[in-house]
Design an enzyme around this catalytic site. Structure first.
Site, PDB file in Angstrom:
ATOM      1  N   HIS A 212       0.830  -1.213   0.000  1.00 28.35           N
ATOM      2  CA  HIS A 212       0.000   0.000   0.000  1.00 28.35           C
ATOM      3  C   HIS A 212       0.857   1.252   0.000  1.00 28.35           C
ATOM      4  O   HIS A 212       1.640   1.483   0.920  1.00 28.35           O
ATOM      5  CB  HIS A 212      -0.909   0.016   1.228  1.00 28.35           C
ATOM      6  CG  HIS A 212      -2.018   1.006   1.139  1.00 28.35           C
ATOM      7  ND1 HIS A 212      -3.225   0.709   0.570  1.00 28.35           N
ATOM      8  CD2 HIS A 212      -2.089   2.298   1.524  1.00 28.35           C
ATOM      9  CE1 HIS A 212      -4.014   1.773   0.620  1.00 28.35           C
ATOM     10  NE2 HIS A 212      -3.343   2.752   1.189  1.00 28.35           N
TER      11      HIS A 212
ATOM     12  N   ASP B 161       0.272   5.519  -1.161  1.00 25.35           N
ATOM     13  CA  ASP B 161      -0.715   6.515  -1.590  1.00 25.35           C
ATOM     14  C   ASP B 161      -0.134   7.607  -2.475  1.00 25.35           C
ATOM     15  O   ASP B 161      -0.693   8.709  -2.546  1.00 25.35           O
ATOM     16  CB  ASP B 161      -1.374   7.148  -0.360  1.00 25.35           C
ATOM     17  CG  ASP B 161      -2.474   6.284   0.214  1.00 25.35           C
ATOM     18  OD1 ASP B 161      -3.433   5.988  -0.516  1.00 25.35           O
ATOM     19  OD2 ASP B 161      -2.375   5.890   1.395  1.00 25.35           O
TER      20      ASP B 161
ATOM     21  N   GLU C 241      -8.994   1.429  -2.609  1.00 26.20           N
ATOM     22  CA  GLU C 241      -9.112   1.481  -1.149  1.00 26.20           C
ATOM     23  C   GLU C 241     -10.505   1.953  -0.740  1.00 26.20           C
ATOM     24  O   GLU C 241     -10.735   3.124  -0.498  1.00 26.20           O
ATOM     25  CB  GLU C 241      -8.042   2.395  -0.557  1.00 26.20           C
ATOM     26  CG  GLU C 241      -7.966   2.290   0.960  1.00 26.20           C
ATOM     27  CD  GLU C 241      -6.831   3.089   1.549  1.00 26.20           C
ATOM     28  OE1 GLU C 241      -6.467   2.829   2.712  1.00 26.20           O
ATOM     29  OE2 GLU C 241      -6.302   3.983   0.856  1.00 26.20           O
TER      30      GLU C 241
ATOM     31  N   HIS D  54     -13.141   1.982   3.610  1.00 23.16           N
ATOM     32  CA  HIS D  54     -12.071   2.831   4.129  1.00 23.16           C
ATOM     33  C   HIS D  54     -12.492   3.218   5.543  1.00 23.16           C
ATOM     34  O   HIS D  54     -12.936   2.354   6.317  1.00 23.16           O
ATOM     35  CB  HIS D  54     -11.808   4.032   3.216  1.00 23.16           C
ATOM     36  CG  HIS D  54     -10.568   4.786   3.601  1.00 23.16           C
ATOM     37  ND1 HIS D  54     -10.592   6.092   4.010  1.00 23.16           N
ATOM     38  CD2 HIS D  54      -9.270   4.399   3.689  1.00 23.16           C
ATOM     39  CE1 HIS D  54      -9.367   6.489   4.317  1.00 23.16           C
ATOM     40  NE2 HIS D  54      -8.540   5.474   4.135  1.00 23.16           N
TER      41      HIS D  54
ATOM     42  N   HIS E 102      -8.773  -1.883   7.228  1.00 24.94           N
ATOM     43  CA  HIS E 102      -9.803  -0.851   7.451  1.00 24.94           C
ATOM     44  C   HIS E 102     -11.155  -1.395   7.874  1.00 24.94           C
ATOM     45  O   HIS E 102     -11.989  -0.624   8.359  1.00 24.94           O
ATOM     46  CB  HIS E 102     -10.002   0.040   6.211  1.00 24.94           C
ATOM     47  CG  HIS E 102      -9.011   1.142   6.099  1.00 24.94           C
ATOM     48  ND1 HIS E 102      -9.035   2.256   6.910  1.00 24.94           N
ATOM     49  CD2 HIS E 102      -7.953   1.305   5.262  1.00 24.94           C
ATOM     50  CE1 HIS E 102      -8.043   3.062   6.575  1.00 24.94           C
ATOM     51  NE2 HIS E 102      -7.366   2.502   5.591  1.00 24.94           N
TER      52      HIS E 102
ATOM     53  N   HIS F 149      -2.421  -3.202   4.661  1.00 30.26           N
ATOM     54  CA  HIS F 149      -1.637  -2.346   5.561  1.00 30.26           C
ATOM     55  C   HIS F 149      -2.289  -2.347   6.944  1.00 30.26           C
ATOM     56  O   HIS F 149      -2.954  -1.409   7.339  1.00 30.26           O
ATOM     57  CB  HIS F 149      -1.476  -0.930   5.004  1.00 30.26           C
ATOM     58  CG  HIS F 149      -2.739  -0.185   4.671  1.00 30.26           C
ATOM     59  ND1 HIS F 149      -3.733  -0.693   3.877  1.00 30.26           N
ATOM     60  CD2 HIS F 149      -3.160   1.073   5.024  1.00 30.26           C
ATOM     61  CE1 HIS F 149      -4.704   0.187   3.753  1.00 30.26           C
ATOM     62  NE2 HIS F 149      -4.390   1.269   4.452  1.00 30.26           N
TER      63      HIS F 149
ATOM     64  N   ASP G  25       2.187   2.114   3.765  1.00 32.62           N
ATOM     65  CA  ASP G  25       1.260   3.252   3.754  1.00 32.62           C
ATOM     66  C   ASP G  25       1.995   4.578   3.593  1.00 32.62           C
ATOM     67  O   ASP G  25       1.566   5.615   4.103  1.00 32.62           O
ATOM     68  CB  ASP G  25       0.373   3.286   4.999  1.00 32.62           C
ATOM     69  CG  ASP G  25      -0.934   4.055   4.772  1.00 32.62           C
ATOM     70  OD1 ASP G  25      -1.203   4.467   3.637  1.00 32.62           O
ATOM     71  OD2 ASP G  25      -1.685   4.259   5.742  1.00 32.62           O
TER      72      ASP G  25
END
Length: 423
Positions: A20, A22, A125, A152, A219, A240, A348
């Protein structure tokens, strides 16, 4: 022994598959996808955790780029923004062909490694990205998305998040057939209220299995984890998430769920986010998030403006600092419960304002591997952690999909049909 030098040798042979990152969202927030203004072929450490030189320095061989959109986006807006995220990942692969290679299968991951390129995969996600549509789910798969995180930070209509109030139990109760989980009441919601999947949510999982899209359980609530593991016929991932027993945060994985991974074949990819791995950081981050909202900013804002606010708060309220050893503590415990065949890494980066010392950006993975070497992890253990487990899980999901596609066609079920019009 020079553990760091040994770590680099290991990563040259068995590079990191990170679950993961971003970067796509950071490019949206910082330059609105104008990659002429922010060229990741050069050092971008002033504004990002990620660029190609530091991916190389960190021994990254494959990256699941998160095609994340905020969960307060809804409906067609969320779908459109997800498509923009997919587009920027494809733009990056086209712009940097000597370094990045789009990969849609386990074999393509291996080919990228053999070519000396970084396999670039995509993970959506949050189920809000499909707007309650299995056809949209299939379209994301065709565009290259190879996992979807079911939620999420907020619930979707068919699955409950770890960080929202449970709602799926309401739909179950309305159907007149409340389900109970083994072990008693849920830790989310209490009082026997469940916080898992609805019938449509179960159908989403089954359709993901048929496609070969990995079911990502980061999540989600603990009950959603358990429901998905009950329904799925393919291995799952936690892209993650770390250990709840080591740091009691709802974003982490309870031991009873970790213990289910050997039978499922899935992989839990430990994250580096300090508030999920260091108990002392949980309360500090809650107050930092409140400060961000007081300044009219989203708690996850990592733009220069957001980071200025965060750094000012940190200057007045020194934060508890996690380290590579903190992450290693999680991995040690997760190995005890789930076994070495079911572990991975999901940093992350560029999705968090703060990182552990020694894992400041994507160049830091050798520091974690060196710490694990100090603790007696074998070369074979580390090869599984960094590369083999993640590749195996995708390959096994592909095998399950081939079988399921031979047995049945696409599902055209709707949320109204399965959960009622209130869905």
């Amino acid at each position: 022994m020079d553990y760091r030098a040994r770590a680099r040798e290991l990563l040259a042979a068995h590079p990191v598959v990170d679950g993961h990152n971003d970067l796509p969202w950071a490019l949206r927030e910082q330059v609105r996808y104008d990659i002429d203004r922010l060229d990741i072929a050069t050092d971008q450490s002033a504004t990002l955790h990620t660029d190609i030189p530091r991916l190389r320095a960190g021994g990254v061989g494959a990256q699941f780029w998160s095609v994340y959109v905020r969960s307060d986006m809804a409906g067609d807006d969320a779908v459109s923004a997800t498509l923009e995220q997919i587009d920027i990942v494809r733009q990056l692969a086209d712009r940097y062909p000597d370094d990045l290679r789009l990969a849609f299968t386990a074999d393509e991951m291996e080919k990228a490694r053999a070519e000396g390129r970084i396999a670039s995969l995509m993970g959506a996600e949050g189920g809000h990205s499909i707007h309650n549509s299995l056809a949209t789910l299939r379209s994301l798969y065709e565009l290259g998305v190879r996992y979807m995180t079911l939620t999420h930070n907020d619930n979707v209509a068919w699955a409950d998040s770890a960080t929202d109030e449970p709602k799926a139990w309401l739909k179950v109760a309305r159907r007149g057939s409340p389900r109970t989980e083994s072990g008693g009441a849920s830790s989310e919601g209490g009082g026997g209220r469940r916080a898992g999947l609805t019938r449509f949510g179960e159908e989403v999982v089954r359709e993901m299995n048929r496609l070969g899209m990995l079911v990502d359980l980061s999540h989600v609530s603990s009950d959603t984890m358990r429901d998905a593991l009950r329904v799925t016929s393919a291995p799952v991932v936690f892209s993650h998430s770390s250990s709840r027993a080591v740091c009691d945060h709802v974003r982490n994985i309870p031991d009873d769920v970790l213990a289910l991974l050997p039978a499922n074949g899935g992989v839990a990819m430990a994250t580096f986010v300090p508030k999920f791995i260091l108990p002392e950081a949980v309360e500090w981050t809650r107050r930092a998030d409140e400060n961000m909202r007081a300044h009219g900013l989203h708690a996850l804002d990592t733009t220069p403006e957001g980071m200025k606010v965060q750094r000012a708060f940190e200057a007045e309220h020194p934060r508890p600092v996690a380290t590579a050893a903190t992450v290693a503590d999680h991995l040690d415990h997760m190995r005890e419960v789930a076994g070495i065949d079911h572990l991975g890494i999901g940093g992350d980066f560029d999705g968090t304002a703060f990182t552990p010392d020694g894992l400041d950006d994507v160049s830091g993975y050798p520091n974690l591997v060196a710490e694990l070497l100090r603790r007696g992890w074998s070369d074979d253990d580390l090869a599984k952690l960094t590369w083999r487990n993640a590749v195996r899980v995708l390959r096994e999901a592909e095998c399950v999909a081939r079988t399921l596609r031979a047995e049945r066609g696409p599902s055209n079920a709707t949320i109204d049909q399965l959960d009622g019009s209130d869905g």
